[in-house]
Scaffold this active site. Structure first.
Site, PDB file in Angstrom:
ATOM      1  N   ASP A 172      39.216  38.391  41.525  1.00  0.00           N
ATOM      2  CA  ASP A 172      39.039  38.296  40.012  1.00  0.00           C
ATOM      3  C   ASP A 172      39.320  39.834  39.229  1.00  0.00           C
ATOM      4  OD1 ASP A 172      38.445  35.793  40.754  1.00  0.00           O
ATOM      5  OD2 ASP A 172      36.430  35.865  39.838  1.00  0.00           O
ATOM      6  N   ASP A 219      40.440  42.782  45.840  1.00  0.00           N
ATOM      7  CA  ASP A 219      39.472  41.993  45.149  1.00  0.00           C
ATOM      8  C   ASP A 219      40.254  40.816  44.440  1.00  0.00           C
ATOM      9  OD1 ASP A 219      37.158  41.061  43.783  1.00  0.00           O
ATOM     10  OD2 ASP A 219      37.794  42.144  42.106  1.00  0.00           O
TER      11      ASP A 219
END
Length: 489
Positions: free
Chosen positions: A274, A272
């Site tokens: 963020d 991922d």
């Protein structure tokens, strides 16, 4: 005199009999004649010669066939060396199969354990009218990375049960011998597979803390056999109350994995973006640049927080936040590049994965312009994110999103698509994330790792990392600190 002489004739001089004579004068007249057998050394021929005339009971002889005996293992004792040969954790006999469980213990030196008396947080609902309770940092002393003890419905309103004081304060602020002994005792309480009677173990220290007298802070334990899957699956074992209590007592994170070939040889690692590859949430950075209305940043941050906790569907939450960004200039993403803060350990980790020949990908619920740029900067092979619509006339964001939202379902699909394109089995895929929208992606991978994640993700993920460097991911593959330093050099 003659009679006297006749009564006691003079004894003759000693002489050699015919049996004692040989053809050598020196051999017959030398003063020292060696014995028939050496005094200090018996050769194998001598031993066999003696055994021919000796009655030996076969019960007294233990033949060594190259396989140590569990009852009386061969032992090597020399000056400065004492080593017993045993094979409980070696390769099984031909035709046999042994299920081993690998437990990697990470000491949480950067996150001291909370007191055993934790006040219950204030009860409240989200300002948007969500039915699920939300937790704010100021509402409770419970750390955000703590996993639920039993039920997600009441967590974190249900404080953990009373427990003893932190044991690492007594036995050392590291993975101490008592910590390892306690964990092995804990594993011995779970039922073994049918036919197994003994639990064997081995351990390796993967990392030493240079600041604390070189004490171990990452230790890998191999337990054989693994607990019976008929009684307790690996997924349930990871969430077991005793494991959770052990982590709380010793201030450690325990990552449990089957000791399979794929554990040591991943071929694709998916991240991922963020709060994983970077420390911020991009959409919050965007909102912070807008001064009118003044409460926009707080509104966007609240939606982000609720979505990460799983209170809101990510797709709808993302569209709602993008609507709030209507009117921003289209080149705002270029202005944010210098602001992005890459997570500690990411750059050396990606360099190590590249040297190992492992493919990498970033699947972000953020914005494609920033995600693609960051992937290029870090040398990541694949990058997927959301593409926002920019008005061609005004050059500003319209508040709309082009195509499908890269939410939890889409992330899972993209992970599978990349693995199929590269010809990589899912067992050799690792997914790393921090939010609820990463759970499906992590579940599809052979190993899902929660990185300083939200409570629900902490509980659902295959493994948890709550350190200050994402380079810790390599310890889950069995690399030692020395090997990691060679990889990132």
């Amino acid at each position: 005199m003659a009679e006297e002489a006749g009564s006691s004739p003079r004894q003759g001089r000693p002489s050699m009999s015919a049996a004692m004579r040989s053809s050598s004068f020196l051999r017959e007249h030398q003063q020292y004649r060696p014995p028939h057998k050496p005094e200090n050394h018996y050769g194998i021929d001598t031993v066999v010669e003696d055994l021919q005339a000796t009655s030996v009971s076969p019960r007294g002889i233990s033949h060594f066939k190259g396989v140590p005996s569990p009852e009386n293992p061969p032992k090597i004792v020399e000056s400065g060396l004492s080593h017993e040969l045993s094979h409980p954790n070696c390769t099984p006999r031909p035709g046999a199969h042994t299920d081993r469980l690998v437990a990697t213990l990470f000491y949480r030196s950067s996150a001291p354990r909370v007191s055993n008396v934790i006040p219950s947080p204030k009860q409240g609902t989200s300002p948007q009218g969500s039915r699920s309770p939300s937790l704010r940092a100021a509402d409770s002393d419970i750390p955000p990375t703590m996993a639920p003890s039993s039920s997600l419905d009441t967590f974190p309103l249900e404080p953990p049960a009373a427990e003893p004081e932190p044991l690492d304060h007594l036995y050392g602020s590291f993975v101490s011998p008592m910590c390892i002994a306690s964990f092995l005792h804990l594993m011995s309480t779970f039922p073994l597979p049918a036919g197994s009677t003994d639990l064997t173990s081995a351990h390796r220290c993967l990392k030493l803390d240079a600041k604390q007298d070189h004490h171990p802070v990452v230790v890998e334990l191999t337990v054989s056999p693994a607990p019976s899957v008929d009684y307790l699956s690996l997924a349930d074992l990871r969430k077991h109350e005793l494991i959770y209590r052990f982590e709380r007592e010793w201030n450690v994170d325990v990552a449990l994995r089957d000791d399979s070939l794929w554990r040591r040889y991943p071929r694709l690692v998916v991240f991922d973006m963020d709060s994983t590859l970077i420390t911020q949430e991009v959409i919050d950075l965007l909102a912070a640049t807008i001064k009118d209305p003044p409460d926009l940043a707080a509104r966007v941050a609240d939606i982000t927080h609720r979505a990460m906790l799983g209170e809101l569907e990510f797709d709808s939450a993302f569209r709602e936040r993008v609507k709030l960004l209507t009117g921003l200039p289209g080149d705002i993403f270029h202005e944010l590049r210098p602001v992005l803060e890459v997570t500690n350990g990411v750059r050396p980790l990606l360099r190590a994965l590249k040297r190992l020949g492992i493919k990498t990908a970033v699947l972000s619920g953020g914005f494609l312009p920033l995600t693609s740029w960051l992937a290029g900067e870090l040398g990541i092979d694949y990058a997927h994110a959301n593409e926002v619509v920019v008005d061609e006339v005004t050059g500003r964001l319209t508040g709309d999103v082009k195509g499908r939202i890269v939410g939890k379902e889409r992330k899972r699909e993209l992970l599978i698509e990349i693995a199929e394109k590269e010809g990589i089995p899912l067992e050799q895929v690792v997914a790393v994330g921090d939010g609820a929208n990463d759970l499906l992606m992590m579940d599809a991978a052979g190993l899902g790792v929660a990185w300083n994640a939200k409570p629900r993700v902490q509980m659902e993920a295959s493994a948890r990392l709550n350190g200050d460097s994402l380079l810790d991911l390599l310890y889950l593959f069995g690399f030692t600190d020395e090997e990691i330093q060679q990889l990132i050099a």
